[in-house]
Design a protein around this motif. Structure first.
Motif, mmCIF file in Angstrom:
data_model
loop_
_atom_site.group_PDB
_atom_site.id
_atom_site.type_symbol
_atom_site.label_atom_id
_atom_site.label_comp_id
_atom_site.label_asym_id
_atom_site.label_seq_id
_atom_site.Cartn_x
_atom_site.Cartn_y
_atom_site.Cartn_z
ATOM 1 N N ALA A 116 41.222 83.497 28.954
ATOM 2 C CA ALA A 116 40.686 84.470 28.052
ATOM 3 C C ALA A 116 41.594 84.953 27.131
ATOM 4 O O ALA A 116 41.296 85.363 25.931
ATOM 5 C CB ALA A 116 40.075 85.504 28.754
ATOM 6 N N ASN B 239 43.180 76.049 27.771
ATOM 7 C CA ASN B 239 41.923 76.273 27.181
ATOM 8 C C ASN B 239 41.951 75.833 25.992
ATOM 9 O O ASN B 239 42.328 76.527 24.823
ATOM 10 C CB ASN B 239 41.313 77.800 27.368
ATOM 11 N N GLY C 291 41.245 77.966 22.432
ATOM 12 C CA GLY C 291 42.217 79.026 22.051
ATOM 13 C C GLY C 291 42.748 78.553 20.842
ATOM 14 O O GLY C 291 43.425 79.579 19.912
ATOM 15 N N THR D 36 35.885 80.552 24.234
ATOM 16 C CA THR D 36 36.362 81.788 24.328
ATOM 17 C C THR D 36 35.401 82.810 23.171
ATOM 18 O O THR D 36 35.000 82.232 22.324
ATOM 19 C CB THR D 36 37.711 81.756 23.447
ATOM 20 N N GLY E 74 37.045 83.859 28.574
ATOM 21 C CA GLY E 74 37.298 82.428 28.479
ATOM 22 C C GLY E 74 36.889 81.358 29.559
ATOM 23 O O GLY E 74 36.885 81.945 30.729
#
Length: 419
Positions: free
Chosen positions: A46, A57, A60, A159, A169
């Motif tokens: 997240a 992720n 991001g 996200t 996230g």
């Protein structure tokens, strides 16, 4: 009422008492999954928004701005003494898109029998506005381990940041379930929620990480058999951030191959200047199965995007020409035809002196003046009060006089020194 930084310090103390908080990489078979790269400093699905986001992720990447280059070095402290190096590059395109490329090399220490792996990760993210990003990543492996060389896998992430204090996230790594050495590599899910209870000074994130399908059911994979992770970033001083992280298995009695009986704990510190930063972190228990006592991680960042920087203790002195500041500008033909706002020079001077009171980088003020035409004793008293406010804020005030009478000496007497 406690300040934001006081709240941040209390949060840090609480986290040190209750950590574990989250490790950057999920602990897997033998301490590492076949498709894992380096262990990175504490992070969450997240919160990541840098060049290395793609391996945690991919979404991001869409939340960073401009060109960025990062390097990390990961070294185990015992066991096979696995050593890793990673280079991460990312850039934004047309404001809404970002592309990333990372190269990771995982290898054992000399004389240790362990696979020598290279992981190339390509990622792309789309972010139509700062509140949403979606990303896709492709992993390409080369290795001396039979069955891993030439294998590819795909990652996906989202996200959402609907408010400044909240970030969500979600990432799915290896969502195409590649087959490695005859075994299906399961999908790996990371669901994260991050809060900023003290503005930008403190960020706390909770992640739940678990694996999906697996052709070895005795390993006990699934949503009910994951790890609960916590990460925190506490900015004690501008540009200096404490990183805390770790995780615990939901069911410590499940299987030692995935749910390690010991917590995963990380702690680190990042130091940022406007376009360059360094980070260091240590982890414990990250590879307990293969005998490692932990990891040492160091890294560096170069970025076009500006980051908060420490305030350098450089003394600054402001020089104020009072006579010039109080001079009434001559009116031009343009100003007569299209008059602008009628600003009082004296009020503007007082405003500038009050701005100097609030400037933390300013250490001293030099006032220059001679005769003060048009300035009566009432205005001189107001200027003396402004000088008193400067001295009350810890600024030294000096006066350089070029002639003058009683009222000019009266004003100068409010300063620390007169020339």
């Amino acid at each position: 009422m406690p300040s934001d930084r006081s709240i941040a310090r209390l949060l840090a103390a609480a986290l040190l008492l209750v950590a574990p908080a989250a490790a950057a990489q999920t602990v897997q078979l033998g301490g590492r999954a076949f498709t894992d790269g380096l262990t990175l400093p504490p992070s969450s699905a997240a919160t990541v928004d840098d060049a290395a986001s793609g391996v945690i992720n991919p979404a991001g990447l869409g939340l960073m701005r401009g060109l960025q280059l990062e390097y990390f070095h990961d070294r185990e402290q015992a066991g096979p003494s696995i050593v890793g190096d990673g280079v991460y590059f990312a850039d934004t395109i047309l404001d809404e898109f970002a592309v990333g490329l990372s190269l990771e090399w995982i290898r054992p220490a000399l004389g240790v029998s362990w696979p020598n792996d290279r992981k190339t990760h390509w990622s792309v993210a789309w972010s139509p506005d700062p509140s949403f990003s979606a990303g896709l990543g492709l992993n390409i492996f080369s290795s001396n381990l039979f069955g891993l060389d030439g294998v590819t896998s795909w990652d996906f992430g989202l996200t959402e940041r609907p408010w400044d204090f909240l970030s969500l996230g979600e990432s799915v790594r290896d969502f195409d379930t590649p087959s490695i050495v005859g075994l299906v590599q399961p999908r790996r899910y990371d669901l994260g929620v991050a809060l900023r209870p003290a503005g930008n000074i403190a960020t706390v994130a909770v992640d739940y990480l678990f694996e999906g399908e697996q052709n070895l059911p005795e390993l006990g994979q699934g949503p009910t058999n994951g790890r609960l992770a916590l990460t925190a970033q506490i900015e004690f001083l501008r540009g200096l951030t404490l990183l805390l992280g770790g995780s615990l298995p939901l069911d410590p009695q499940a299987t030692p191959f995935y749910n390690l009986p010991v917590p995963v704990v990380e702690a680190g510190l990042s130091i940022d200047t406007e376009h360059f930063g360094v980070v260091g972190a240590v982890g414990a228990g990250t590879n307990a199965i293969n005998g490692s006592s932990g990891d040492l991680i160091v890294g560096a960042r170069l970025s076009a995007e500006s980051f908060p920087s420490p305030a350098l203790p450089i003394a600054r002195v402001a020089v104020v020409d009072v006579d010039r500041a109080l001079a009434v500008p001559a009116q031009s033909l343009t100003s007569l035809l299209a008059p602008g706002p009628n600003l009082d020079p004296f009020e503007e001077l007082l405003s500038e002196l009050d701005d100097a009171v609030r400037d933390p980088a300013l250490s001293a003020v030099l006032l220059r003046f001679g005769l003060l035409p048009g300035v009566g004793l009432g205005k001189v008293e107001e200027l003396r009060e402004a000088v008193a406010r400067l001295r009350g804020a810890g600024k030294r005030v000096a006066v350089e006089m070029d002639g003058g009478g009683d009222k000019e000496l009266f004003l100068a007497s409010a300063a620390d020194r007169v020339f």
